[in-house]
Design an enzyme around this catalytic site. Structure first.
Site, short mmCIF file in Angstrom:
data_model
loop_
_atom_site.label_atom_id
_atom_site.label_comp_id
_atom_site.label_asym_id
_atom_site.label_seq_id
_atom_site.Cartn_x
_atom_site.Cartn_y
_atom_site.Cartn_z
CG ASP A 6 -1.67 1.33 1.35
OD1 ASP A 6 -2.34 1.70 0.36
OD2 ASP A 6 -1.57 2.00 2.39
CG ASN A 11 4.95 5.47 6.63
OD1 ASN A 11 6.17 5.55 6.63
ND2 ASN A 11 4.22 5.98 7.60
CG ASP A 109 -5.84 5.35 0.91
OD1 ASP A 109 -6.76 5.81 0.18
OD2 ASP A 109 -5.12 6.09 1.63
CB THR A 184 3.68 25.94 25.16
OG1 THR A 184 3.80 27.24 25.73
CG2 THR A 184 3.35 26.05 23.68
N1 LIG Z 1 4.08 9.71 17.17
C1 LIG Z 1 3.80 10.62 16.23
N2 LIG Z 1 3.94 11.95 16.47
C2 LIG Z 1 3.66 12.86 15.53
N3 LIG Z 1 3.21 12.57 14.30
C3 LIG Z 1 3.07 11.28 14.00
C4 LIG Z 1 3.35 10.23 14.93
N4 LIG Z 1 3.09 9.04 14.32
C5 LIG Z 1 2.68 9.35 13.08
N5 LIG Z 1 2.67 10.69 12.88
C6 LIG Z 1 2.26 11.39 11.68
O1 LIG Z 1 0.91 11.04 11.42
C7 LIG Z 1 0.72 10.85 10.02
C8 LIG Z 1 0.18 9.49 9.77
O2 LIG Z 1 1.14 8.54 10.15
P1 LIG Z 1 0.92 7.00 9.89
O3 LIG Z 1 2.21 6.30 10.07
O4 LIG Z 1 -0.26 6.56 10.62
O5 LIG Z 1 0.59 7.13 8.35
P2 LIG Z 1 0.21 6.08 7.28
O6 LIG Z 1 -1.02 5.33 7.67
O7 LIG Z 1 1.39 5.33 6.83
O8 LIG Z 1 -0.21 7.18 6.24
P3 LIG Z 1 -0.28 7.07 4.69
O9 LIG Z 1 -0.94 5.76 4.40
O10 LIG Z 1 -1.09 8.26 4.35
O11 LIG Z 1 1.15 7.12 4.23
C9 LIG Z 1 2.05 11.12 9.35
O12 LIG Z 1 2.02 12.44 8.84
C10 LIG Z 1 3.06 10.98 10.46
O13 LIG Z 1 4.16 11.83 10.27
C1 LIG Z 2 -7.43 11.03 1.26
C2 LIG Z 2 -6.16 10.25 0.96
C3 LIG Z 2 -4.99 11.21 0.79
C4 LIG Z 2 -5.88 9.34 2.18
O1 LIG Z 2 -4.75 8.57 1.97
C5 LIG Z 2 -6.33 9.34 -0.28
O2 LIG Z 2 -7.35 8.41 -0.06
C6 LIG Z 2 -6.65 10.13 -1.52
O3 LIG Z 2 -5.77 10.75 -2.09
N1 LIG Z 2 -7.93 10.09 -1.97
C7 LIG Z 2 -8.40 10.75 -3.15
C8 LIG Z 2 -9.58 11.61 -2.89
C9 LIG Z 2 -10.82 10.88 -2.40
O4 LIG Z 2 -10.74 9.77 -1.82
O5 LIG Z 2 -11.92 11.41 -2.62
K LIG Z 3 -3.00 4.50 4.92
#
Ligand SMILES: Nc1ncnc2c1ncn2[C@@H]1O[C@H](COP(=O)(O)OP(=O)(O)OP(=O)(O)O)[C@@H](O)[C@H]1O
Ligand SMILES: CC(C)(CO)[C@@H](O)C(=O)NCCC(=O)O
Ligand SMILES: [K+]
EC number: 2.7.1.33
Length: 255
Positions: A6, A11, A109, A184
């Site tokens: 994915d 990520n 996704d 803060t």
């Molecule tokens: N512990 C944390 N503190 C701050 N930000 C975080 C933390 N963990 C994740 N993030 C942020 O939250 C967002 C989502 O992270 P996550 O790893 O859940 O993404 P993901 O499911 O892999 O997302 P995508 O599929 O969109 O790539 C990212 O922008 C990441 O930088």
């Molecule tokens: C909303 C995100 C960025 C989440 O990963 C992705 O599903 C995306 O780019 N979607 C396209 C727009 C939509 O789902 O309507």
């Molecule tokens: K995701």
């Protein structure tokens, strides 16, 4: 064994399944600068470290919401795994009726998550994915994917605060003891975590009304799902592997 991938905006998550069993999963950063060969090296190293032989991978399926990454990962699969990946998109059977005005517009996704959730929990339900963006996806009892909501992800929201306000620091996303922050960092943690949980409850509440399904199930996934689920009253279940499961299920429906 099959490899599921994915590609998200933050990520790339990979999983290795033997039948229905997830044997390994890996997380790479999505780097728009990285080349086919660089991802090839990463995959090679991960496989070697985990004792996976390239030849054991019979097929690959991937979903992406980052168009420029599709070719890089696709070419990596062809060059280093010797397989053309199945790509979640038009022409792929999902078992859902997409009620979006333009079904091609829905993020892959979101569809993958919805497929897994329907298979595992049955509709009506809402999937909340805390990724780069936080997405809400609504599915009714007849496998209609109705659409949902997209809000700035927790990472984006937190980043915006410290980037745009000189005196606000970068913070650890930890739950503070109280909502009334007296410094803060605590004030920001309270705002983000309790605010986000409230947002989830608010949106889910409206969805339940609109779908006239007061007892629908709410499943959360994504990196920060546990943190928010512990505060959001509306989340019934956390399943961190939803997207990988969805890819496996879609693969099985199309082979
Ligand atoms: N512990 C944390 N503190 C701050 N930000 C975080 C933390 N963990 C994740 N993030 C942020 O939250 C967002 C989502 O992270 P996550 O790893 O859940 O993404 P993901 O499911 O892999 O997302 P995508 O599929 O969109 O790539 C990212 O922008 C990441 O930088
Ligand atoms: C909303 C995100 C960025 C989440 O990963 C992705 O599903 C995306 O780019 N979607 C396209 C727009 C939509 O789902 O309507
Ligand atoms: K995701």
């Amino acid at each position: 064994m099959i490899l599921v991938i994915d590609i998200g905006n933050t990520n790339i998550v990979l999983g290795i399944y033997r039948n229905r069993e997830l044997l390994h999963h890996f997380r790479l950063s999505t780097s728009r600068q990285s080349t086919v060969d660089e991802y090839g090296v990463l995959i090679h190293n991960l496989f070697t470290m985990s004792g996976i032989r390239i030849h054991d991978i019979e097929n690959v399926i991937m979903s992406s919401v980052v168009p420029p990454m599709v070719h890089v990962v696709e070419d990596m699969c062809i060059k280093y795994i010797g397989k053309q990946p199945m790509i979640v998109g038009p022409g792929i059977k999902t078992g859902l009726n997409l009620k979006y005005e333009n079904p091609r517009e829905v993020g892959a996704d979101r569809i993958v998550n919805a497929v897994a959730a329907v298979e595992i929990y049955h509709g009506p339900l809402v999937v909340v994915d805390f990724g780069t963006a936080t997405t809400f996806d609504c599915i009714d009892s007849k496998c209609n994917y109705l659409g949902g909501a997209i809000v700035p992800g927790i990472g984006i929201a937190t980043e915006a605060l410290y980037k745009r306000a000189s005196k606000l620091p970068r913070i650890e996303l930890e739950k503070p003891k109280k909502v009334i922050g007296r410094n803060t960092v605590h004030a920001m943690q309270a705002g983000i975590i309790f605010g986000y949980a409230g947002q989830v409850d608010g949106i889910v509440g409206r969805i339940k009304e609109e779908m006239q399904a007061p007892s629908l199930k709410v499943v959360a996934t994504g990196g920060l799902a546990d943190l928010i689920a512990s505060e959001a009253k509306s989340i019934d279940e956390v399943n961190p592997l939803l997207t990988l499961e969805g890819l496996r299920i879609i693969y099985e429906r199309n082979c």
